[in-house]
Design an enzyme around this catalytic site. Structure first.
Site, PDB file in Angstrom:
ATOM      1  N   LEU A  20       0.838  -1.209   0.000  1.00  0.00           N
ATOM      2  CA  LEU A  20       0.000   0.000   0.000  1.00  0.00           C
ATOM      3  C   LEU A  20       0.870   1.255   0.000  1.00  0.00           C
ATOM      4  O   LEU A  20       0.554   2.248  -0.654  1.00  0.00           O
ATOM      5  CB  LEU A  20      -0.935  -0.005   1.215  1.00  0.00           C
ATOM      6  CG  LEU A  20      -1.996   1.101   1.212  1.00  0.00           C
ATOM      7  CD1 LEU A  20      -2.898   0.993  -0.020  1.00  0.00           C
ATOM      8  CD2 LEU A  20      -2.841   1.050   2.483  1.00  0.00           C
ATOM      9  N   LYS A 130      -0.733  11.317  18.082  1.00  0.00           N
ATOM     10  CA  LYS A 130      -0.673   9.883  18.373  1.00  0.00           C
ATOM     11  C   LYS A 130      -1.994   9.320  18.827  1.00  0.00           C
ATOM     12  O   LYS A 130      -2.712   9.940  19.600  1.00  0.00           O
ATOM     13  CB  LYS A 130       0.387   9.607  19.425  1.00  0.00           C
ATOM     14  CG  LYS A 130       1.733   9.777  18.813  1.00  0.00           C
ATOM     15  CD  LYS A 130       2.842   9.220  19.637  1.00  0.00           C
ATOM     16  CE  LYS A 130       4.125   9.560  18.924  1.00  0.00           C
ATOM     17  NZ  LYS A 130       4.932   8.424  18.608  1.00  0.00           N
ATOM     18  N   ARG A 534       3.867   6.038   5.931  1.00  0.00           N
ATOM     19  CA  ARG A 534       5.105   5.866   6.681  1.00  0.00           C
ATOM     20  C   ARG A 534       5.001   4.690   7.653  1.00  0.00           C
ATOM     21  O   ARG A 534       4.080   4.609   8.457  1.00  0.00           O
ATOM     22  CB  ARG A 534       5.435   7.138   7.446  1.00  0.00           C
ATOM     23  CG  ARG A 534       6.650   6.973   8.313  1.00  0.00           C
ATOM     24  CD  ARG A 534       7.515   8.206   8.337  1.00  0.00           C
ATOM     25  NE  ARG A 534       8.616   8.015   9.266  1.00  0.00           N
ATOM     26  CZ  ARG A 534       9.785   7.477   8.927  1.00  0.00           C
ATOM     27  NH1 ARG A 534      10.005   7.095   7.688  1.00  0.00           N
ATOM     28  NH2 ARG A 534      10.734   7.330   9.824  1.00  0.00           N
ATOM     29  N   CYS A 535       5.964   3.803   7.537  1.00  0.00           N
ATOM     30  CA  CYS A 535       5.981   2.620   8.393  1.00  0.00           C
ATOM     31  C   CYS A 535       7.285   2.591   9.169  1.00  0.00           C
ATOM     32  O   CYS A 535       8.292   3.126   8.720  1.00  0.00           O
ATOM     33  CB  CYS A 535       5.891   1.355   7.537  1.00  0.00           C
ATOM     34  SG  CYS A 535       4.411   1.310   6.516  1.00  0.00           S
ATOM     35  N   TRP A 580      10.091   2.998  21.557  1.00  0.00           N
ATOM     36  CA  TRP A 580      10.003   2.778  20.112  1.00  0.00           C
ATOM     37  C   TRP A 580      10.436   1.379  19.703  1.00  0.00           C
ATOM     38  O   TRP A 580      10.780   1.124  18.557  1.00  0.00           O
ATOM     39  CB  TRP A 580      10.780   3.880  19.368  1.00  0.00           C
ATOM     40  CG  TRP A 580      10.071   5.207  19.463  1.00  0.00           C
ATOM     41  CD1 TRP A 580       8.779   5.420  19.871  1.00  0.00           C
ATOM     42  CD2 TRP A 580      10.603   6.510  19.158  1.00  0.00           C
ATOM     43  NE1 TRP A 580       8.480   6.779  19.849  1.00  0.00           N
ATOM     44  CE2 TRP A 580       9.577   7.461  19.402  1.00  0.00           C
ATOM     45  CE3 TRP A 580      11.834   6.958  18.687  1.00  0.00           C
ATOM     46  CZ2 TRP A 580       9.754   8.833  19.207  1.00  0.00           C
ATOM     47  CZ3 TRP A 580      12.008   8.333  18.492  1.00  0.00           C
ATOM     48  CH2 TRP A 580      10.975   9.245  18.742  1.00  0.00           C
ATOM     49  N   CYS A 662      10.737  16.422  21.997  1.00  0.00           N
ATOM     50  CA  CYS A 662      10.082  16.973  20.809  1.00  0.00           C
ATOM     51  C   CYS A 662       8.658  17.406  21.065  1.00  0.00           C
ATOM     52  O   CYS A 662       7.769  16.996  20.324  1.00  0.00           O
ATOM     53  CB  CYS A 662       9.971  15.940  19.713  1.00  0.00           C
ATOM     54  SG  CYS A 662      11.416  15.009  19.411  1.00  0.00           S
ATOM     55  N   HIS A 713       9.629  21.784  11.323  1.00  0.00           N
ATOM     56  CA  HIS A 713       8.624  20.958  10.653  1.00  0.00           C
ATOM     57  C   HIS A 713       8.160  21.590   9.361  1.00  0.00           C
ATOM     58  O   HIS A 713       7.310  21.037   8.670  1.00  0.00           O
ATOM     59  CB  HIS A 713       7.445  20.714  11.594  1.00  0.00           C
ATOM     60  CG  HIS A 713       7.882  20.108  12.893  1.00  0.00           C
ATOM     61  ND1 HIS A 713       8.197  20.876  13.982  1.00  0.00           N
ATOM     62  CD2 HIS A 713       8.113  18.834  13.239  1.00  0.00           C
ATOM     63  CE1 HIS A 713       8.585  20.072  14.963  1.00  0.00           C
ATOM     64  NE2 HIS A 713       8.554  18.841  14.536  1.00  0.00           N
ATOM     65  N   CYS A 745      13.848  20.905  16.827  1.00  0.00           N
ATOM     66  CA  CYS A 745      14.147  19.472  16.761  1.00  0.00           C
ATOM     67  C   CYS A 745      15.317  19.271  15.806  1.00  0.00           C
ATOM     68  O   CYS A 745      15.893  20.250  15.306  1.00  0.00           O
ATOM     69  CB  CYS A 745      12.899  18.707  16.295  1.00  0.00           C
ATOM     70  SG  CYS A 745      13.011  16.908  16.502  1.00  0.00           S
TER      71      CYS A 745
HETATM   72  N1  GLN Z   1      19.265  14.134  18.038  1.00  0.00           N
HETATM   73  C1  GLN Z   1      18.115  13.782  17.274  1.00  0.00           C
HETATM   74  C2  GLN Z   1      18.133  14.530  15.964  1.00  0.00           C
HETATM   75  O1  GLN Z   1      18.527  15.626  15.928  1.00  0.00           O
HETATM   76  C3  GLN Z   1      16.842  14.087  17.990  1.00  0.00           C
HETATM   77  C4  GLN Z   1      15.637  13.758  17.169  1.00  0.00           C
HETATM   78  C5  GLN Z   1      14.341  13.778  17.900  1.00  0.00           C
HETATM   79  O2  GLN Z   1      14.276  14.253  18.992  1.00  0.00           O
HETATM   80  N2  GLN Z   1      13.302  13.271  17.296  1.00  0.00           N
HETATM   81  O3  GLN Z   1      17.704  14.029  14.956  1.00  0.00           O
HETATM   82 ZN    ZN Z   2      12.838  16.435  18.599  1.00  0.00          ZN
END
Ligand code: GLN
Ligand code: ZN
Length: 774
Positions: A20, A130, A534-535, A580, A662, A713, A745
């Site tokens: 898919l 989520k 995304r998987c 995770w 994050c 983002h 991030c």
């Molecule tokens: N050190 C990771 C990065 O910069 C942190 C990523 C995250 O917090 N999702 O990609």
């Molecule tokens: Zn982050």
């Protein structure tokens, strides 16, 4: 006459080989047309129904398929399509659907950061978040006070008919009205989406009537919100909603709850006029007695006894011991997974490369269905009839229990010696920060980044070539060294104060560490949907975790050799690695987390020994591990914070520990964040315009903090003036001496062409703000 049947609540829709994903991405890229996409989807659904039948499932779901997300499907079906998408096509068109999912500019769809999605498009995507405490993301429904609902798509009906034409009488799955409303948001402040219930119910009634007309007799209606802490209003909404839906004659509702215990909502659930109730007996086995004692005689109980959230083989004998008497006492029970199997990989049969000993302990979605069928058989006819299956199952359970692979005596002995001292820095923050400052000599408002730099097509290509053997290790490492050097030089050039090596060598922030730790296994095709196409392929933690050798020191040393400025050591924290992964179920999660914490602690100490003065331990997933019920938060936060501290506290006072998270919704866990006692924390705040800092009105955050000023983002390049304004705003809540300057991030999902000007602006903003705040 008792009846026991084998039921499923939902099956992964991605296909055993992510068919898919391949098809939808090809469609988005214009490489295949819509007809081809629809054909692929139809073939996948047919194969999924066949697979369930072959496994022995009697109650087979339909409408569990989705092109992107089942919550989005529901929103579109109910006509909750915000105006900005309406101009893009018909309500039931894929154009509108995918626009809501991803926005309208295809290049804005990032691979990578799980939350870096759809932003920056001409028409933005809906918000994504989520699904309960899973790693699956849904599109947040958006409603307006004057919302008009109308049945706008008929997917549940079409898919029921489609299955029927193939010879399957399915039980359609729909998301219930109360959970949908509880997940919904409105842009109008103070407006409660739940007040729309009366307007919404006629659409659900129409849907149920049309399903009945199509031939359905049972419908699975998912109300996972029933396992949450609910207000009285929400409980009233349940009563009102199901009083109405219960009136639809000829349709029997299987009310599905999962991810936890009904708890204080049990009485509410049991009073609803539904024909069946599904309960999660994996997460909440303890609720069985209460359910049994209070449930109406004729209520069909669906027993969620096979773990829909993990990948371990079930102990069938133990389950029979537990549920035989239940099956005998009730008129009708169904044996089912605890929740939809969406959260597990499709088929273990594809794992030809996994260590056979470990493979023997596992069950993916297909194997879980087989377990359900075997259990049903044994419960309905007596154990003797499944004695062969039981014997084989008992053997593998015993082999796993005895296996030296799961036990590492050295790890256990070490953990037994861990006491409170291990989780405490040698000196309090106020003292150690002085020593750190004396060594680091950083300016006010020091600038840094979160760790990763763009994972460009070249980086990914080199990695793929190396994985395939087309590029040898020497060649690959030379390539990575060049990338790293370029990144370091560039950071020096633009004047960042604390540098990073860029993480070019990392495929993923958890996998990279899992591959180097003992106790982890990796599947070949164990994909699970994270969002849309995304998987992710979570590592499998099967045994005691230890660190055979340093994991990041060589890359750190190389990067530091290129510069005189401090180079951060960069690690993923224990809670995030745990969160995770698929985690072993034969000991408490907290114990597994402590083992990981010790492994990370060793790495921290090796980095320190190599000369690192700043070490960052990312805990991106700490917040998402929060239990669904507030009453359980304390306990979780206690061990999660302790694990972080175990990993961070071995170093000398001079060594500065950073962490990164994050998200910005901190207010409710701010004391726990403070208790982590990281010297510096970086967090997401730019999108919320520093709203997070409200938490600091009542709580004096004691250590240093970098509220993100650059929203990574989005491809948008923030100006230095706007970042300076954010810093000034931060300066109103925090003392200037506490503040660091950094993006929200990591930058791995961005392009260098966005990152470069944005970071140049960020350094400018810091310089100007320094003058203003000094
Ligand atoms: N050190 C990771 C990065 O910069 C942190 C990523 C995250 O917090 N999702 O990609
Ligand atoms: Zn982050």
């Amino acid at each position: 006459m008792m009846s026991v049947s084998a039921a499923n609540l939902g099956f992964p829709r991605i296909g055993p080989r992510r068919e898919l994903k391949t098809a939808t991405e090809a469609y988005w890229a214009g490489r295949i047309d819509q007809v081809t996409l629809l054909d692929t989807a139809r073939a996948l659904r047919a194969a999924t129904w066949d697979r369930q039948k072959a496994a022995g499932i009697e109650v087979i779901p339909s409408n569990d398929f989705s092109f992107y997300d089942q919550v989005l499907d529901t929103s579109v079906m109910l006509g909750a399509i915000p105006d900005i998408y309406r101009g893009l096509g018909a309500a039931d068109s894929l154009d509108v659907y995918f626009a809501m999912a991803r926005g309208t500019r295809t290049e804005a769809h990032d691979e990578g950061c799980a939350h870096g999605h759809g932003a920056g498009a001409d028409v933005p995507a809906q918000e994504m978040t989520k699904w309960f405490d899973t790693n699956y993301h849904y599109m947040v429904p958006e409603v307006a006070p004057d919302q008009i609902f109308a049945l706008s798509t008929t997917k549940p009906i079409e898919h029921f008919r489609e299955a029927k034409a193939l010879g399957y009488h399915t039980r359609p799955v729909i998301l219930g009205p109360v959970t949908w409303l509880l997940l919904a948001k409105s842009r109008v402040e103070g407006f409660d989406p739940l007040s729309l219930l009366p307007a919404l119910l006629p659409v659900y009634t129409e849907l149920l009537e049309r399903l009945r007309y199509a031939g359905a007799d049972w419908v699975q209606i998912d109300e996972p919100a029933l396992v949450l802490d609910l207000s009285d209003e929400a409980r009233d909404a349940y009563r009102a909603a199901y009083a109405e839906l219960g009136k639809v004659s000829g349709i029997r509702l299987m009310l599905a709850t999962y991810f936890g215990a009904l708890g204080d909502n049990l009485a509410t659930a049991l009073a609803l006029p539904v024909a069946g109730l599904h309960v999660d007996l994996v997460r909440a086995p303890g609720q069985l007695d209460a359910v049994l004692s209070d449930a109406r005689e004729d209520l069909v109980l669906s027993l969620g006894v096979i773990d829909g959230r993990n990948i371990w083989k079930a102990d069938l004998t133990a389950l029979l011991d537990r549920y035989e008497s239940v099956a005998k006492r009730r008129a009708a029970v169904q044996i089912a997974p605890s929740c939809s199997l969406l959260h597990t990989p499709v088929d273990l049969a594809l794992e030809t490369k996994l260590d056979p000993e470990i493979r023997d302990w596992l069950a993916f979605a297909t194997q879980k269905l087989e377990e359900i069928a075997v259990l049903r058989h044994g419960l309905a006819e007596g154990r003797y009839i499944i004695s062969a299956e039981l014997a084989a199952n008992a053997d593998s359970i015993a082999r796993r229990r005895r296996s030296p692979l799961t036990n590492n005596r050295a790890v256990r002995e070490r953990l037994a010696g861990v006491d409170a001292e291990w989780a405490r820095r040698e000196q309090p923050f106020a003292q150690r920060i002085k020593r750190q400052q004396a060594i680091l000599n950083l300016p006010l408002l020091p600038t840094t980044t979160i760790g990763s730099f763009p994972q460009t097509a070249e980086v990914r290509k080199a990695r793929a070539a190396h994985d395939k053997g087309a590029l040898d290790t020497a060649g690959y490492e030379a390539f990575l060294r060049e990338e790293t050097e370029r990144a370091v030089r560039w950071q020096e050039e633009i004047g960042l104060d604390v540098l990073v090596h860029g993480e070019f060598e990392r495929n993923d922030m958890v996998q990279y560490f899992g591959e180097q730790l003992a106790g982890f296994a990796f599947s070949r095709a164990g994909w699970v949907q994270s969002y849309g196409s995304r998987c992710v392929r979570p590592p499998i933690i099967y045994g005691d975790v230890s660190r055979p050798k340093p994991m990041t020191v060589a890359w750190w040393r190389y990067a530091q050799s290129l510069t005189d400025r401090p180079m951060k050591g960069m690690l993923t924290g224990p809670v995030t690695i745990l969160q995770w992964s698929f985690v072993r179920d034969d000991q408490p999660r907290a114990d597994t987390c402590r083992q990981i914490a010790l492994a990370i602690r060793d790495e921290v100490l090796d980095l320190e020994k190599a000369g690192a003065r700043i070490i960052q331990i990312d805990e991106a997933a700490l917040r998402e591990g929060l239990p669904l019920r507030r009453a359980d938060w304390r306990q979780y936060l206690d061990w999660a914070v302790e694990c972080f501290r175990i990993s961070a506290s071995g170093v000398a006072p001079e060594t500065q520990i950073h962490t990164h998270m994050c998200y910005s919704e901190f207010n409710d866990i701010i004391t726990a964040i403070g208790a982590m006692d990281a010297d510096v924390i970086s967090i997401e705040t730019s999108r919320s315009k520093m709203e997070l800092l409200d938490a600091f009105i009542s709580y004096q955050y004691p250590n240093e903090i970098g509220p993100g000023v650059y929203d990574i983002h989005s491809p948008r390049i923030p100006s230095s003036a706007e970042m300076e304004r954010l810093l000034i705003k931060a300066g109103e809540r925090l003392s200037a001496a506490q503040i660091w300057v950094n993006p929200d991030c990591g930058l791995k999902t961005r392009k260098w062409e966005d990152v470069k000007p944005a970071l140049v602006n960020m350094v400018d903003a810091a310089r100007d703000a320094r003058a203003a705040l000094a």
